[in-house]
Write a protein that holds these residues in place. Structure first.
Motif, PDB file in Angstrom:
ATOM      1  N   VAL A   1       3.093  -1.446   4.255  1.00 30.98           N
ATOM      2  CA  VAL A   1       2.735  -0.103   3.580  1.00 30.98           C
ATOM      3  C   VAL A   1       2.356   0.849   5.132  1.00 30.98           C
ATOM      4  O   VAL A   1       2.861   2.099   4.940  1.00 30.98           O
ATOM      5  CB  VAL A   1       1.611   0.018   2.649  1.00 30.98           C
ATOM      6  CG1 VAL A   1       1.051   1.092   2.309  1.00 30.98           C
ATOM      7  CG2 VAL A   1       1.865  -0.780   1.380  1.00 30.98           C
ATOM      8  N   LEU A   2       1.677   0.541   5.804  1.00 34.39           N
ATOM      9  CA  LEU A   2       1.347   1.269   6.890  1.00 34.39           C
ATOM     10  C   LEU A   2       2.756   1.508   7.706  1.00 34.39           C
ATOM     11  O   LEU A   2       2.816   2.912   8.338  1.00 34.39           O
ATOM     12  CB  LEU A   2       0.281   0.538   7.942  1.00 34.39           C
ATOM     13  CG  LEU A   2      -1.212   0.536   7.346  1.00 34.39           C
ATOM     14  CD1 LEU A   2      -2.005  -0.399   8.340  1.00 34.39           C
ATOM     15  CD2 LEU A   2      -1.750   1.983   7.453  1.00 34.39           C
ATOM     16  N   GLU A   3       3.509   0.782   7.836  1.00 31.51           N
ATOM     17  CA  GLU A   3       4.825   1.044   8.666  1.00 31.51           C
ATOM     18  C   GLU A   3       5.981   2.004   7.874  1.00 31.51           C
ATOM     19  O   GLU A   3       6.515   2.637   8.510  1.00 31.51           O
ATOM     20  CB  GLU A   3       5.369  -0.530   9.216  1.00 31.51           C
ATOM     21  CG  GLU A   3       4.650  -1.152  10.318  1.00 31.51           C
ATOM     22  CD  GLU A   3       4.962  -2.635  10.363  1.00 31.51           C
ATOM     23  OE1 GLU A   3       6.186  -2.896   9.692  1.00 31.51           O
ATOM     24  OE2 GLU A   3       4.465  -3.373  11.250  1.00 31.51           O
ATOM     25  N   THR A   4       6.253   1.617   6.505  1.00 29.80           N
ATOM     26  CA  THR A   4       6.893   2.051   6.000  1.00 29.80           C
ATOM     27  C   THR A   4       6.718   3.400   5.074  1.00 29.80           C
ATOM     28  O   THR A   4       7.501   3.939   4.640  1.00 29.80           O
ATOM     29  CB  THR A   4       7.574   1.146   4.852  1.00 29.80           C
ATOM     30  OG1 THR A   4       6.670   0.887   3.960  1.00 29.80           O
ATOM     31  CG2 THR A   4       8.161  -0.292   5.824  1.00 29.80           C
ATOM     32  N   GLY A   5       5.287   3.170   4.867  1.00 31.16           N
ATOM     33  CA  GLY A   5       4.936   4.359   3.866  1.00 31.16           C
ATOM     34  C   GLY A   5       5.298   4.347   2.665  1.00 31.16           C
ATOM     35  O   GLY A   5       5.365   5.200   1.645  1.00 31.16           O
ATOM     36  N   LYS A   6       5.607   3.138   2.136  1.00 29.36           N
ATOM     37  CA  LYS A   6       6.026   2.856   0.524  1.00 29.36           C
ATOM     38  C   LYS A   6       4.977   1.931  -0.060  1.00 29.36           C
ATOM     39  O   LYS A   6       4.452   1.111   0.773  1.00 29.36           O
ATOM     40  CB  LYS A   6       7.427   2.341   0.667  1.00 29.36           C
ATOM     41  CG  LYS A   6       8.360   3.181   1.215  1.00 29.36           C
ATOM     42  CD  LYS A   6       9.937   2.400   1.165  1.00 29.36           C
ATOM     43  CE  LYS A   6      10.911   3.650   1.741  1.00 29.36           C
ATOM     44  NZ  LYS A   6      12.303   2.810   1.767  1.00 29.36           N
TER      45      LYS A   6
ATOM     46  N   ALA B   1      -0.958   1.491  -1.593  1.00 22.48           N
ATOM     47  CA  ALA B   1      -0.324   2.701  -1.402  1.00 22.48           C
ATOM     48  C   ALA B   1      -0.833   3.307  -0.109  1.00 22.48           C
ATOM     49  O   ALA B   1      -1.765   3.163   0.505  1.00 22.48           O
ATOM     50  CB  ALA B   1      -0.847   3.790  -2.482  1.00 22.48           C
ATOM     51  N   PRO B   2       0.242   4.097   0.545  1.00 23.30           N
ATOM     52  CA  PRO B   2       0.009   4.793   1.960  1.00 23.30           C
ATOM     53  C   PRO B   2      -0.966   5.826   1.620  1.00 23.30           C
ATOM     54  O   PRO B   2      -0.973   6.546   0.471  1.00 23.30           O
ATOM     55  CB  PRO B   2       1.397   5.257   2.085  1.00 23.30           C
ATOM     56  CG  PRO B   2       2.373   5.339   1.045  1.00 23.30           C
ATOM     57  CD  PRO B   2       1.899   4.196   0.071  1.00 23.30           C
ATOM     58  N   LEU B   3      -1.649   6.358   2.764  1.00 19.79           N
ATOM     59  CA  LEU B   3      -2.441   7.529   2.580  1.00 19.79           C
ATOM     60  C   LEU B   3      -1.855   8.297   3.866  1.00 19.79           C
ATOM     61  O   LEU B   3      -1.571   8.115   4.947  1.00 19.79           O
ATOM     62  CB  LEU B   3      -3.780   7.004   3.128  1.00 19.79           C
ATOM     63  CG  LEU B   3      -4.903   6.093   2.257  1.00 19.79           C
ATOM     64  CD1 LEU B   3      -6.247   6.025   2.757  1.00 19.79           C
ATOM     65  CD2 LEU B   3      -4.844   6.999   0.661  1.00 19.79           C
TER      66      LEU B   3
END
Length: 151
Positions: free
Chosen positions: A85-90, A114-116
């Motif tokens: 999630v941190l890498e892809t933002g998905k 979920a990304p912030l």
């Protein structure tokens, strides 16, 4: 002088609004029955709710800054999902079996991460996970499977 007074009033009004929003968000997060954990890009906790602290033994206050995500969870699936999630933002969903403080047996969780980001679209500064306990659902499903197999 009038312009400064207007700016001062606007600033005071925005400060009051921001404070109220922060209190409302804090009340909402505290009232949620699921455990919630948000971390920054390095895995340091940004915040978590009381359910998370109770279930996973996370320390409150200044002590929370001493534990990283990898020290709280040693489950590769959870750590990898947060990293993705941190890498892809998905958004990611992961199922995991975790040990909790209030149970002798491990519990089953479905975790939505979920990304912030400060703006959409924008750089991801953290990830927020919601831990939904599905242990009873899994147990009910197992009982159903055994009943059908024996019937």
């Amino acid at each position: 002088e009038r312009a400064l007074n207007r700016i001062h009033r606007d600033l005071r009004s925005k400060t009051v609004d921001l404070s109220r929003e922060r209190e409302e968000l804090s009340a909402l997060i505290g009232a949620v029955s699921e455990a919630i954990l948000a971390v920054d890009r390095e895995g340091w906790p940004l915040f978590f709710n009381s359910q998370f602290a109770v279930r996973f033994g996370a320390p409150q206050g200044a002590a929370q800054q001493r534990l990283t995500l990898g020290e709280i969870f040693r489950v590769p699936d959870v750590l990898q999902a947060y990293r993705r999630v941190l890498e892809t933002g998905k958004l990611e969903h992961v199922n995991a079996t975790l040990h909790v403080r209030d149970s002798a047996m491990p519990r089953h969780f479905t975790i939505s991460i979920a990304p912030l980001s400060a703006s959409q679209p924008g750089p991801v500064y953290g990830a927020l996970g919601i831990f939904h306990d599905v242990t009873e659902l899994k147990q009910s499903e197992q009982i159903r499977i055994e009943f059908v197999a024996n019937g």
